[in-house]
Design a protein around this motif. Structure first.
Motif, mmCIF file in Angstrom:
data_model
loop_
_atom_site.group_PDB
_atom_site.id
_atom_site.type_symbol
_atom_site.label_atom_id
_atom_site.label_comp_id
_atom_site.label_asym_id
_atom_site.label_seq_id
_atom_site.Cartn_x
_atom_site.Cartn_y
_atom_site.Cartn_z
ATOM 1 N N ASN A 323 0.804 -1.224 0.000
ATOM 2 C CA ASN A 323 0.000 0.000 0.000
ATOM 3 C C ASN A 323 0.840 1.278 0.000
ATOM 4 N N SER A 324 2.169 1.132 0.068
ATOM 5 C CA SER A 324 3.023 2.326 0.077
ATOM 6 C C SER A 324 3.361 2.731 -1.360
ATOM 7 N N LYS A 325 2.300 3.054 -2.114
ATOM 8 C CA LYS A 325 2.421 3.562 -3.492
ATOM 9 C C LYS A 325 3.035 2.547 -4.452
ATOM 10 N N ARG A 326 2.914 1.240 -4.152
ATOM 11 C CA ARG A 326 3.444 0.230 -5.061
ATOM 12 C C ARG A 326 2.459 -0.098 -6.178
ATOM 13 N N LEU A 327 1.180 -0.083 -5.860
ATOM 14 C CA LEU A 327 0.160 -0.485 -6.826
ATOM 15 C C LEU A 327 -0.642 0.746 -7.238
ATOM 16 N N SER A 328 -0.660 1.039 -8.506
ATOM 17 C CA SER A 328 -1.281 2.264 -8.999
ATOM 18 C C SER A 328 -2.784 2.293 -8.713
ATOM 19 N N PHE A 329 -3.199 3.247 -7.903
ATOM 20 C CA PHE A 329 -4.619 3.516 -7.656
ATOM 21 C C PHE A 329 -5.362 2.300 -7.082
ATOM 22 N N LYS A 330 -4.642 1.465 -6.340
ATOM 23 C CA LYS A 330 -5.256 0.269 -5.760
ATOM 24 C C LYS A 330 -4.788 0.118 -4.318
ATOM 25 N N LYS A 331 -5.582 -0.568 -3.506
ATOM 26 C CA LYS A 331 -5.223 -0.889 -2.126
ATOM 27 C C LYS A 331 -5.515 -2.357 -1.871
ATOM 28 N N ILE A 332 -4.652 -2.996 -1.085
ATOM 29 C CA ILE A 332 -4.891 -4.384 -0.712
ATOM 30 C C ILE A 332 -5.790 -4.416 0.517
ATOM 31 N N LYS A 333 -6.685 -5.384 0.568
ATOM 32 C CA LYS A 333 -7.578 -5.587 1.702
ATOM 33 C C LYS A 333 -7.417 -7.027 2.190
ATOM 34 N N ILE A 334 -7.459 -7.197 3.508
ATOM 35 C CA ILE A 334 -7.311 -8.510 4.126
ATOM 36 C C ILE A 334 -8.624 -8.916 4.779
ATOM 37 N N GLU A 335 -9.034 -10.151 4.577
ATOM 38 C CA GLU A 335 -10.209 -10.657 5.278
ATOM 39 C C GLU A 335 -10.156 -12.181 5.309
ATOM 40 N N HIS A 341 -7.506 -9.284 -1.203
ATOM 41 C CA HIS A 341 -8.062 -8.848 -2.477
ATOM 42 C C HIS A 341 -7.736 -7.375 -2.644
ATOM 43 N N PHE A 342 -8.135 -6.782 -3.762
ATOM 44 C CA PHE A 342 -7.757 -5.403 -4.054
ATOM 45 C C PHE A 342 -8.982 -4.580 -4.433
ATOM 46 N N GLU A 343 -8.888 -3.300 -4.090
ATOM 47 C CA GLU A 343 -9.936 -2.352 -4.447
ATOM 48 C C GLU A 343 -9.308 -1.145 -5.113
ATOM 49 N N THR A 344 -10.077 -0.497 -5.992
ATOM 50 C CA THR A 344 -9.640 0.764 -6.583
ATOM 51 C C THR A 344 -9.818 1.872 -5.553
ATOM 52 N N GLU A 345 -9.338 3.054 -5.892
ATOM 53 C CA GLU A 345 -9.523 4.196 -4.992
ATOM 54 C C GLU A 345 -10.987 4.527 -4.799
ATOM 55 N N GLU A 346 -11.813 4.118 -5.744
ATOM 56 C CA GLU A 346 -13.262 4.351 -5.639
ATOM 57 C C GLU A 346 -13.974 3.191 -4.928
ATOM 58 N N GLN A 362 4.966 -8.619 -8.089
ATOM 59 C CA GLN A 362 5.279 -7.952 -6.827
ATOM 60 C C GLN A 362 4.545 -8.616 -5.670
ATOM 61 N N VAL A 363 3.252 -8.862 -5.854
ATOM 62 C CA VAL A 363 2.431 -9.462 -4.797
ATOM 63 C C VAL A 363 2.900 -10.883 -4.497
ATOM 64 N N VAL A 364 3.103 -11.682 -5.537
ATOM 65 C CA VAL A 364 3.485 -13.086 -5.366
ATOM 66 C C VAL A 364 4.858 -13.209 -4.716
ATOM 67 N N LEU A 365 5.814 -12.393 -5.158
ATOM 68 C CA LEU A 365 7.159 -12.447 -4.588
ATOM 69 C C LEU A 365 7.141 -12.069 -3.113
ATOM 70 N N LEU A 366 6.442 -10.983 -2.776
ATOM 71 C CA LEU A 366 6.358 -10.571 -1.374
ATOM 72 C C LEU A 366 5.658 -11.631 -0.530
ATOM 73 N N TYR A 367 4.574 -12.193 -1.062
ATOM 74 C CA TYR A 367 3.851 -13.215 -0.307
ATOM 75 C C TYR A 367 4.767 -14.401 -0.012
ATOM 76 N N GLU A 368 5.490 -14.839 -1.035
ATOM 77 C CA GLU A 368 6.351 -16.009 -0.841
ATOM 78 C C GLU A 368 7.437 -15.732 0.188
ATOM 79 N N LEU A 369 8.036 -14.546 0.141
ATOM 80 C CA LEU A 369 9.098 -14.208 1.087
ATOM 81 C C LEU A 369 8.573 -14.057 2.511
ATOM 82 N N ILE A 370 7.366 -13.526 2.655
ATOM 83 C CA ILE A 370 6.844 -13.244 3.998
ATOM 84 C C ILE A 370 6.133 -14.450 4.591
#
Length: 436
Positions: A323-335, A341-346, A362-370
């Motif tokens: 969420n630190s400006k990595r994904l253009s106009f999108k935010k990750i949500k956890i549930e 999953h992801f949502e747009t700014e709207e 980016q998402v897959v690499l970070l997930y695998e490492l973490i």
């Protein structure tokens, strides 16, 4: 075990490579394409995951791996009759061991594949020589089952019969290889006519895995809660002389800390926001007769939330980085239901596969490492720059250092991207000078 140095002589008949591993937990191997930097990672992986058939098929003359547990030496037998065999030796052992690819293959052909059905309970046969792991839906060939699940099979079936000293050496360090092909994985599809092999998007698989991790933490927390709630009246009324109630000021601080912890967990939907404590002003006047019940309440609540502790750290880091400006106009949500999953700014939901290939990498690499590595596991990362924007590449080492803080894991990276290195040339080992 700590790695010190890797020597590979005669690689492809041209290269003599020397890799001195850095003390900072990160070693970056660089070289032009074709010099074998990825092969160096695979050599390490093959040693600690006991995939010695890879070394039998590799062209080299000798390998020496210097570690805190002594030195492993591997000699390639290059004469015609023994061209697919290697000899293993160790600095602390007089015994040497010859491993033959041909002998292994011929022995495997004589073994019944039904042994796999009997000894590996999570694998289900989907073809004459193919099995599906019902935990992950991944499909493995006969050879891949032997390589990946040998510990479940009788020694005589694997036909390897490694000497005990090599088993002890390879068990001293677990290695996890993050491959360069990350977006697609094999799976088995169930149809009315049986099962067939297909592929699935890794990002969807990992979202489902995170949902399962969240549910597992919830089940563990519920189990602890049930045990503690059942015994709470007995513990409250017991006259235990060793029990000490906390002071009112300490209780107020710890109750506030619990409030904050619950707020953190509920921010990622790990807890219901309705589970927060009452307003803290109600605790300004804690009476002596209330201190025991509140002390038990605090101790029990910490125990109930503990199953979420490690998972929360990983989810917080995963979400913060993305969420630190990595994904253009999108935010990750956890549930719990979807994992992530992801949502747009709207606030419009997006399908995971609607992310660009670079964003998915980016998402897959970070997930695998973490989430898929563990503390003190050696992580081998092949070309993390694949499909990543230059700005993301420049942030990779910073992200990796944060992950190492919570995972405490040594990492070896193979790359030819100066943006990945981001000026930290002291962490690099250049193989370009290894041409013989």
């Amino acid at each position: 075990m700590k790695l010190k140095k890797l020597l590979i002589n005669g690689l492809f008949g041209h290269f003599n490579h020397v890799i001195k591993f850095k003390d900072e937990n990160i070693t970056i191997v660089t070289a032009p394409n074709g010099y074998g930097k990825t092969i160096c990672l695979k050599v390490i992986d093959s040693i600690f995951n006991r995939k010695l058939s890879f070394l039998c098929d590799l062209q080299f003359s000798s390998i020496e791996l210097f570690t805190s547990n002594g030195t492993l030496e591997i000699i390639k037998n290059n004469d015609e009759e023994r061209s697919r065999s290697i000899t293993l030796g160790h600095s602390d052992e007089s015994e040497i061991h010859e491993y033959s690819r041909e002998f292994e293959l011929s022995t495997r052909k004589s073994q019944s594949t039904h042994v796999i059905d009997m000894h590996v309970p999570f694998l289900h046969r989907v073809g004459p020589r193919e099995w599906e792991d019902h935990r992950t839906n991944e499909v493995y060939t006969f050879e891949e089952v032997i390589e990946n699940f040998a510990e479940y099979l009788p020694n005589e079936f694997t036909s390897k019969n490694y000497p005990q000293w090599f088993i002890d050496f390879s068990n001293s360090l677990n290695a996890h290889f993050v491959q360069d092909q990350r977006l697609i994985q094999r799976k088995a599809d169930r149809t009315s006519r049986g099962r067939k092999q297909s592929y699935e998007d890794t990002i969807e698989k990992y979202a489902a895995e995170l949902a399962e991790l969240i549910r597992d933490s919830g089940f563990q927390s519920s189990h602890v809660s049930q045990q503690l709630d059942t015994t709470f009246p007995v513990r409250l009324l017991a006259n235990d002389r060793n029990f000490r109630s906390k002071d009112a000021s300490v209780l107020k601080d710890e109750l506030q800390a619990l409030q904050n912890k619950r707020a953190e967990l509920s921010s990622f939907n790990l807890l219901s926001s309705e589970q927060h404590l009452p307003a803290m002003r109600m605790l300004d006047d804690i009476k002596d007769e209330d201190r025991k019940v509140l002390t038990l309440y605090v101790e029990d609540t910490y125990a109930k939330l503990k199953p979420y502790e490690n998972l929360y750290k990983k989810i917080e880091l995963f979400s913060r980085i993305l969420n630190s400006k990595r994904l253009s106009f999108k935010k990750i949500k956890i549930e719990a239901e979807k994992g992530f999953h992801f949502e747009t700014e709207e606030k419009r939901p997006l399908k995971l596969t609607q992310l660009s290939s670079g964003e998915q990498h980016q998402v897959v690499l970070l997930y695998e490492l973490i989430f898929k590595t563990k503390e003190n596991v050696l992580v081998l990362i092949d070309e993390p720059e694949i499909s990543l924007h230059v700005a993301w590449q420049k942030e990779f080492l910073k992200d990796l250092e944060e992950i190492i803080e919570i995972q405490n894991m040594p990492v070896v990276i193979a790359t030819h991207s100066p943006q990945i290195i981001d000026g930290k040339w002291e962490l690099t080992v250049d193989l370009e000078g290894g041409l013989s």
